[in-house]
Design a protein around this motif. Structure first.
Motif, mmCIF file in Angstrom:
data_model
loop_
_atom_site.group_PDB
_atom_site.id
_atom_site.type_symbol
_atom_site.label_atom_id
_atom_site.label_comp_id
_atom_site.label_asym_id
_atom_site.label_seq_id
_atom_site.Cartn_x
_atom_site.Cartn_y
_atom_site.Cartn_z
ATOM 1 N N SER A 1 15.479 -20.201 1.185
ATOM 2 C CA SER A 1 14.091 -20.681 1.110
ATOM 3 C C SER A 1 13.494 -20.956 2.487
ATOM 4 O O SER A 1 12.406 -21.526 2.588
ATOM 5 N N ALA A 2 14.191 -20.560 3.545
ATOM 6 C CA ALA A 2 13.695 -20.798 4.898
ATOM 7 C C ALA A 2 12.530 -19.881 5.234
ATOM 8 O O ALA A 2 12.439 -18.750 4.748
ATOM 9 N N LEU A 3 11.638 -20.373 6.083
ATOM 10 C CA LEU A 3 10.621 -19.554 6.710
ATOM 11 C C LEU A 3 11.183 -19.111 8.054
ATOM 12 O O LEU A 3 11.637 -19.946 8.843
ATOM 13 N N VAL A 4 11.179 -17.813 8.306
ATOM 14 C CA VAL A 4 11.742 -17.279 9.541
ATOM 15 C C VAL A 4 10.608 -16.947 10.500
ATOM 16 O O VAL A 4 9.706 -16.176 10.158
ATOM 17 N N LEU A 5 10.650 -17.525 11.684
ATOM 18 C CA LEU A 5 9.627 -17.287 12.690
ATOM 19 C C LEU A 5 10.032 -16.110 13.576
ATOM 20 O O LEU A 5 11.129 -16.099 14.142
ATOM 21 N N ILE A 6 9.151 -15.129 13.684
ATOM 22 C CA ILE A 6 9.384 -13.932 14.494
ATOM 23 C C ILE A 6 8.401 -13.939 15.664
ATOM 24 O O ILE A 6 7.197 -14.133 15.465
ATOM 25 N N ASN A 7 8.907 -13.730 16.871
ATOM 26 C CA ASN A 7 8.035 -13.740 18.049
ATOM 27 C C ASN A 7 7.369 -12.368 18.250
ATOM 28 O O ASN A 7 7.688 -11.404 17.546
ATOM 29 N N PRO A 8 6.432 -12.261 19.190
ATOM 30 C CA PRO A 8 5.732 -10.980 19.393
ATOM 31 C C PRO A 8 6.628 -9.845 19.885
ATOM 32 O O PRO A 8 6.196 -8.684 19.886
ATOM 33 N N GLN A 9 7.846 -10.162 20.279
ATOM 34 C CA GLN A 9 8.804 -9.118 20.650
ATOM 35 C C GLN A 9 9.590 -8.618 19.438
ATOM 36 O O GLN A 9 10.486 -7.789 19.572
ATOM 37 N N SER B 1 0.824 -1.210 0.000
ATOM 38 C CA SER B 1 0.000 0.000 0.000
ATOM 39 C C SER B 1 0.856 1.257 0.000
ATOM 40 O O SER B 1 0.325 2.375 -0.083
ATOM 41 N N GLY B 2 2.181 1.073 0.106
ATOM 42 C CA GLY B 2 3.086 2.203 0.152
ATOM 43 C C GLY B 2 3.421 2.651 1.567
ATOM 44 O O GLY B 2 4.229 3.561 1.757
ATOM 45 N N ALA B 3 2.822 2.012 2.567
ATOM 46 C CA ALA B 3 3.079 2.380 3.957
ATOM 47 C C ALA B 3 4.422 1.818 4.421
ATOM 48 O O ALA B 3 4.864 0.764 3.945
ATOM 49 N N PRO B 4 5.083 2.498 5.351
ATOM 50 C CA PRO B 4 6.361 1.987 5.865
ATOM 51 C C PRO B 4 6.169 0.637 6.551
ATOM 52 O O PRO B 4 5.162 0.408 7.233
ATOM 53 N N PHE B 5 7.131 -0.221 6.354
ATOM 54 C CA PHE B 5 7.154 -1.508 7.053
ATOM 55 C C PHE B 5 8.506 -1.602 7.742
ATOM 56 O O PHE B 5 9.544 -1.721 7.088
ATOM 57 N N ASP B 6 8.492 -1.519 9.071
ATOM 58 C CA ASP B 6 9.729 -1.534 9.833
ATOM 59 C C ASP B 6 9.605 -2.505 10.998
ATOM 60 O O ASP B 6 8.674 -3.322 11.052
ATOM 61 N N ASN B 7 10.528 -2.427 11.949
ATOM 62 C CA ASN B 7 10.548 -3.365 13.066
ATOM 63 C C ASN B 7 9.229 -3.373 13.831
ATOM 64 O O ASN B 7 8.809 -4.427 14.343
ATOM 65 N N SER B 8 8.584 -2.216 13.918
ATOM 66 C CA SER B 8 7.345 -2.139 14.691
ATOM 67 C C SER B 8 6.245 -3.019 14.112
ATOM 68 O O SER B 8 5.358 -3.487 14.838
ATOM 69 N N ARG B 9 6.317 -3.284 12.806
ATOM 70 C CA ARG B 9 5.284 -4.106 12.158
ATOM 71 C C ARG B 9 5.480 -5.594 12.442
ATOM 72 O O ARG B 9 4.626 -6.417 12.103
ATOM 73 N N LEU B 10 6.605 -5.943 13.045
ATOM 74 C CA LEU B 10 6.863 -7.327 13.423
ATOM 75 C C LEU B 10 6.647 -7.553 14.918
ATOM 76 O O LEU B 10 6.868 -8.661 15.411
ATOM 77 N N ALA B 11 6.239 -6.533 15.634
ATOM 78 C CA ALA B 11 6.028 -6.638 17.079
ATOM 79 C C ALA B 11 4.551 -6.813 17.391
ATOM 80 O O ALA B 11 3.682 -6.387 16.628
ATOM 81 N N GLY B 12 4.269 -7.463 18.520
ATOM 82 C CA GLY B 12 2.906 -7.617 18.980
ATOM 83 C C GLY B 12 2.154 -8.797 18.402
ATOM 84 O O GLY B 12 0.965 -8.982 18.692
ATOM 85 N N GLN B 13 2.819 -9.623 17.604
ATOM 86 C CA GLN B 13 2.173 -10.782 16.997
ATOM 87 C C GLN B 13 3.247 -11.742 16.507
ATOM 88 O O GLN B 13 4.404 -11.371 16.340
#
Length: 206
Positions: free
Chosen positions: A170-178, A56-68
């Motif tokens: 080709s790995a899937l990287v799992l990111i925690n809510p932190q 959508s053109g919105a920034p995607f940064d570290n904050s978008r990987l937090a909380g989920q």
């Protein structure tokens, strides 16, 4: 660039990915949760600050990987097999997790910003699931993210300037809510095992 150099680049990328896997395998978690389809890190790893853009053109940064919880997969829209096959698995995986009420964000990172415009990337990733997040950006920012996640990618020239391809992990990287790297899932992906592992992780108290 001669074909032999392209092969060398591919070999280097493969070796780097293998090295990252070996490191991960040596860092098995001791959290009381066993996974059969991947590897969890003993100590979650922070991600270097980065800024990309979503479709959508919105920034995607570290904050978008937090909380989920998130699964991150790197590839490109011109990928002939690995990327569409993996995204197909992720589509089925998301459906299973939804049924189990285990929310998961799926992020597809294009490492080919030269050809993958935000419009093209959006059309591609949303074909598999409208909720999937497609992101890309400057190569320097992509390299930051890849480095933090122990992923690699390299441009491999073709016979014409526009016919190049991309070698990529080709790995899937799992990111925690932190917002930290928590583990890796390598192909071939066994859907039922992957779903069971992620349901246990997402539902577990942390």
């Amino acid at each position: 660039m001669k074909p032999t150099k392209a092969i060398i680049i591919g070999v280097i990328a493969a070796l780097a990915a293998l090295a990252g896997l070996v490191v991960a395998q040596l860092m098995l978690t001791d959290r009381g949760i066993e996974v059969s389809s991947g590897t969890l890190l003993k100590q979650p790893r922070s991600i270097e600050a980065f800024t990309l853009r979503d479709t959508s053109g919105a920034p995607f940064d570290n904050s978008r990987l937090a909380g989920q919880w998130s699964l991150v997969f790197a590839g490109f829209t011109f990928c002939p097999d690995v990327c569409p096959n993996t995204l197909g698995v992720l589509k089925s995986l998301k459906a299973k997790l939804d049924e189990a009420q285990a929310p998961l964000q799926v992020v597809f990172v294009s490492v080919d910003p030269e050809r993958d415009s935000l419009d093209r990337l959006g059309t591609y990733v949303h074909y598999f699931d409208p909720r999937f997040v497609g992101v890309t950006g400057d190569v320097a920012e992509l390299e930051k993210l890849a480095r933090s996640m122990s992923l690699v990618f390299a441009k491999v020239p073709g016979t014409t300037p526009d016919s190049y391809t991309m070698d990529h992990s080709s790995a899937l990287v799992l990111i925690n809510p932190q917002g930290q790297v928590f583990g890796y899932f390598l192909p071939p992906h066994r859907l039922d095992a992957l779903a069971a592992d992620l349901v246990s992780l997402i539902r577990s108290p942390s």
